[in-house]
Scaffold this active site. Structure first.
Site, short mmCIF file in Angstrom:
data_model
loop_
_atom_site.label_atom_id
_atom_site.label_comp_id
_atom_site.label_asym_id
_atom_site.label_seq_id
_atom_site.Cartn_x
_atom_site.Cartn_y
_atom_site.Cartn_z
N LYS A 1 27.49 34.07 -31.52
CA LYS A 1 27.95 34.91 -32.68
C LYS A 1 27.32 36.27 -32.50
CE LYS A 1 27.90 35.21 -37.50
NZ LYS A 1 27.40 34.64 -39.11
N GLU B 1 18.02 32.44 -25.45
CA GLU B 1 18.30 31.29 -24.67
C GLU B 1 19.77 31.50 -23.98
OE1 GLU B 1 17.12 31.31 -27.85
OE2 GLU B 1 15.44 29.95 -28.00
N GLY C 1 26.89 30.30 -38.10
CA GLY C 1 26.90 29.59 -36.98
C GLY C 1 26.91 28.21 -37.04
N ARG C 2 26.53 27.51 -38.20
CA ARG C 2 26.72 26.04 -38.27
C ARG C 2 27.93 25.70 -38.85
NH1 ARG C 2 22.66 28.27 -40.96
NH2 ARG C 2 22.37 28.15 -43.17
N GLU D 1 19.17 23.85 -41.70
CA GLU D 1 19.00 24.99 -41.92
C GLU D 1 19.81 25.72 -42.95
OE1 GLU D 1 21.37 27.61 -38.70
OE2 GLU D 1 19.41 27.68 -37.86
N HIS E 1 17.43 -1.12 -33.39
CA HIS E 1 16.41 -1.70 -32.56
C HIS E 1 15.31 -0.56 -32.29
CE1 HIS E 1 18.55 -5.13 -31.50
NE2 HIS E 1 19.56 -4.74 -31.59
N LYS F 1 10.89 33.72 -33.50
CA LYS F 1 11.68 34.31 -32.59
C LYS F 1 11.02 35.84 -32.21
CE LYS F 1 16.45 33.19 -33.70
NZ LYS F 1 17.62 33.51 -34.30
O1 F6P Z 1 18.19 30.58 -34.55
C1 F6P Z 1 19.25 30.11 -35.26
C2 F6P Z 1 20.55 30.65 -35.09
O2 F6P Z 1 20.58 31.91 -35.70
C3 F6P Z 1 21.67 29.59 -35.88
O3 F6P Z 1 21.92 29.79 -37.11
C4 F6P Z 1 22.80 29.97 -34.80
O4 F6P Z 1 23.82 28.86 -35.07
C5 F6P Z 1 22.24 30.10 -33.49
O5 F6P Z 1 20.92 30.61 -33.91
C6 F6P Z 1 22.66 30.84 -32.27
O6 F6P Z 1 23.04 32.10 -32.79
P1 F6P Z 1 24.22 32.97 -31.92
O7 F6P Z 1 25.51 32.06 -32.11
O8 F6P Z 1 23.94 34.05 -32.52
O9 F6P Z 1 23.87 32.92 -30.40
#
Ligand code: F6P
Length: 551
Positions: A208, A214, A268-269, A354, A385, A503
């Site tokens: 987003k 990452e 995002g979610r 979240e 199990h 972060k």
């Molecule tokens: O760190 C949490 C978050 O902001 C989530 O809410 C989001 O889905 C994810 O990181 C990834 O963010 P992006 O889509 O901006 O890379």
């Protein structure tokens, strides 16, 4: 201005009185007292049948909880979301993922502007692009058909599409593989790339913001892998992106035709319905994706229009909140008895925790009660199990959701019989338990070990089948459930400030480990940066640096 207290509401106090009564009753007695309990406490909506009779409730409980929901403005909150109001107050954003699955002509407004023309235009572009890739019209830089999709993202830009693509494996194009990479540990990317040929691989960078550390690390590594074999100019043919930050994606080298927008009103979610669903569309085709939107849309209409007492997401929300706040249940376990839904608990973890893992209400005052539960789970058979022991005999009360589709990949074959028998047996065992008197043949000393208290709640969701349509309904069901709970607790379910501090702290440590020359703010040396930390963080960081130096 602070919102009125939750726990002093007459509806809350009536529930406390009621909880004291229900707390002394066993579900065995409730079933025995009412032969129609299943009919009274179950609900069918289209292809989803929900049984919530194995809960520590009576029909009166639902009525009282619905009163609480009314008193907390759930109906107005629901209307505000559909009206595109800026209900994500801490980020000053509307919350309009429902627009993404609005397939009617209905306008959906944010600040007086209908967002639907842009949503429809993006859908049309997604369809055209995916059709081109799937039909071989979009080829790689060396004119080869695309055979592999690698999605790079994390959080909502990973968990939703990965879960959906896996759940819809039966609908995937057999000669187009799809893989998901989120972990910046190169082990994951290397493992995915090892068998692949760059000439027929397409990367989809889903982010987003296009700034998530990452994701950008993995995107850079993927790009290096590709360009070292096919050259810089290949990027345009082997990368697509989804982001609100279209400029950053284009700057990365992605062809504008392969960059798809999303909007700040999509969390995002909640974003799998947007272009973030691109890996699903590529793998399963636009028709399947559209059917998933249609299922979610049906759930939206139901949620938006049904009365609270006859509203599936609301009912599930109320029952969940009942245990969190009146029975001190710390967690909820979700067990799909269906291999195709094995990743659902991971998606739900982000969706629920979240959204509602919050300690202050919308106005910034501390919450008065417990809020969102810990969500965990896994495939039902495997979980039986492993952690089911705790569900059955621990003093902790963990409400459970069992999910099973009546038809599996092999139709209604014998594997379904075994799954269904086990799912039902587990809900029965949780509910009934086993009394010491039923253990006459068991040696005295073992009886307490083999006794089960029972009275442990569960919901069971029976899905007619696991089609894209039903999957869309199921995901939307849980989204609205979480929203309703957040409204009752008075939370902003759409921000996630709790992920920020870590972060920020990581950002200042990265240069210490990676390249001390990058330390531009504050102390000028790695030692200086570490001195400012606590002794634990500094000690562990030094141990890491020493190990790195010895290599
Ligand atoms: O760190 C949490 C978050 O902001 C989530 O809410 C989001 O889905 C994810 O990181 C990834 O963010 P992006 O889509 O901006 O890379």
């Amino acid at each position: 201005m602070s919102s009125p207290s939750l726990t002093t509401l007459p509806a809350w106090q009536a529930l406390q009185t009621h909880a004291a009564v229900i707390g002394g009753q066993h579900m065995r007695e409730l079933f025995a007292a009412d032969p129609d309990r299943f009919a009274r406490l179950s609900f069918s909506f289209g292809p989803i049948r929900a049984d919530y009779s194995k809960n520590r409730i009576t029909p009166e409980t639902i009525g009282l909880l619905a009163e609480l929901a009314r008193a907390r403005g759930v109906e107005a909150g629901r209307a505000a979301m559909f009206a595109g109001e800026r209900i994500n107050t801490t980020e000053n954003r509307a919350v309009l993922h429902v627009a993404l699955r609005n397939r009617e002509e209905r306008p959906m407004m944010v600040d007086g502007i209908d967002v639907m023309p842009e949503v429809r235009a993006t859908r049309a572009r997604l369809k055209a692009f995916s059709d081109k890739v799937r039909s071989g019209q979009w080829k790689g830089a060396t004119d080869k058909w695309i055979k592999h999709i690698v999605n790079i993202g994390i959080g909502g830009s990973h968990l939703g599409p990965m879960f959906v693509a896996d759940a819809l494996k039966d609908f995937q194009k057999p000669d187009l593989s799809v893989a998901f990479v989120s972990n910046p540990d190169r082990a994951q990317l290397d493992e995915v790339l090892a068998p692949l040929d760059p000439a027929n691989t397409l990367f989809v960078i889903c982010s987003k913001t296009f700034t998530t550390a990452e994701t950008t690390a993995n995107a850079d590594a993927a790009r290096a892998w590709l360009t070292s074999r096919l050259g810089e100019s290949a990027v345009a043919k082997h990368f697509a992106a989804v982001s609100t930050n279209v400029d950053a994606a284009v700057k990365f080298g992605i062809h504008p035709d392969a960059v798809f927008p999303m909007w700040d009103w999509v969390g995002g979610r909640y974003s799998v319905w947007s272009a973030i669903g691109l890996p699903v569309i590529l793998a399963c085709g636009f028709e399947a994706f559209d059917q998933m939107l249609a299922g979610a849309e049906a759930m939206d209409r139901h949620f938006e229009t049904a009365s609270l007492e006859q509203n599936l997401p609301v009912i599930l929300a109320l029952i969940g909140l009942w245990y969190t706040d009146f029975f001190d249940a710390p967690a909820v376990a979700v067990m799909p008895y269906d291999h195709r839904l094995k990743l659902f608990p991971f998606h739900l973890q982000q969706l629920d925790m979240e959204s509602n893992g919050k300690g202050v209400t919308k106005d910034g005052t501390p919450v008065e009660t417990k809020t969102g539960p810990v969500v965990f789970g896994g495939g039902g058979s495997d979980s039986q199990h492993s952690f089911f022991q705790l569900l059955h005999q621990s003093p902790r009360l963990i409400p459970c959701d069992f999910i099973i589709a009546l038809k599996g990949a092999d139709g209604s074959g014998p594997s379904r019989d075994l799954l269904m028998a086990n799912a039902l047996a587990q809900t029965e065992a949780l509910m009934k338990g086993r009394k010491a008197v039923e253990l006459a043949d068991t040696p005295e000393g073992l009886r307490s070990h083999r006794e089960f208290s029972g009275n442990r709640p569960s919901n069971t969701l029976l899905l007619d089948e696991l089609s894209p349509y039903v999957l869309g309904m199921l995901i939307a069901l849980y989204e609205h459930k979480v929203f309703v709970q957040g409204l009752i607790w008075g939370l902003n379910s759409f921000d996630q400030w709790g992920v920020e501090l870590g972060k920020e702290l990581a950002k200042s440590l990265v240069p210490v480990f990676f390249d001390p020359a990058l330390i531009v703010n504050g102390p000028a040396t790695a030692e200086g940066v570490l001195k400012a930390r606590d002794s634990s963080t500094a000690g562990l960081a030094l141990a890491y640096l020493q190990a790195k130096a010895q290599k």
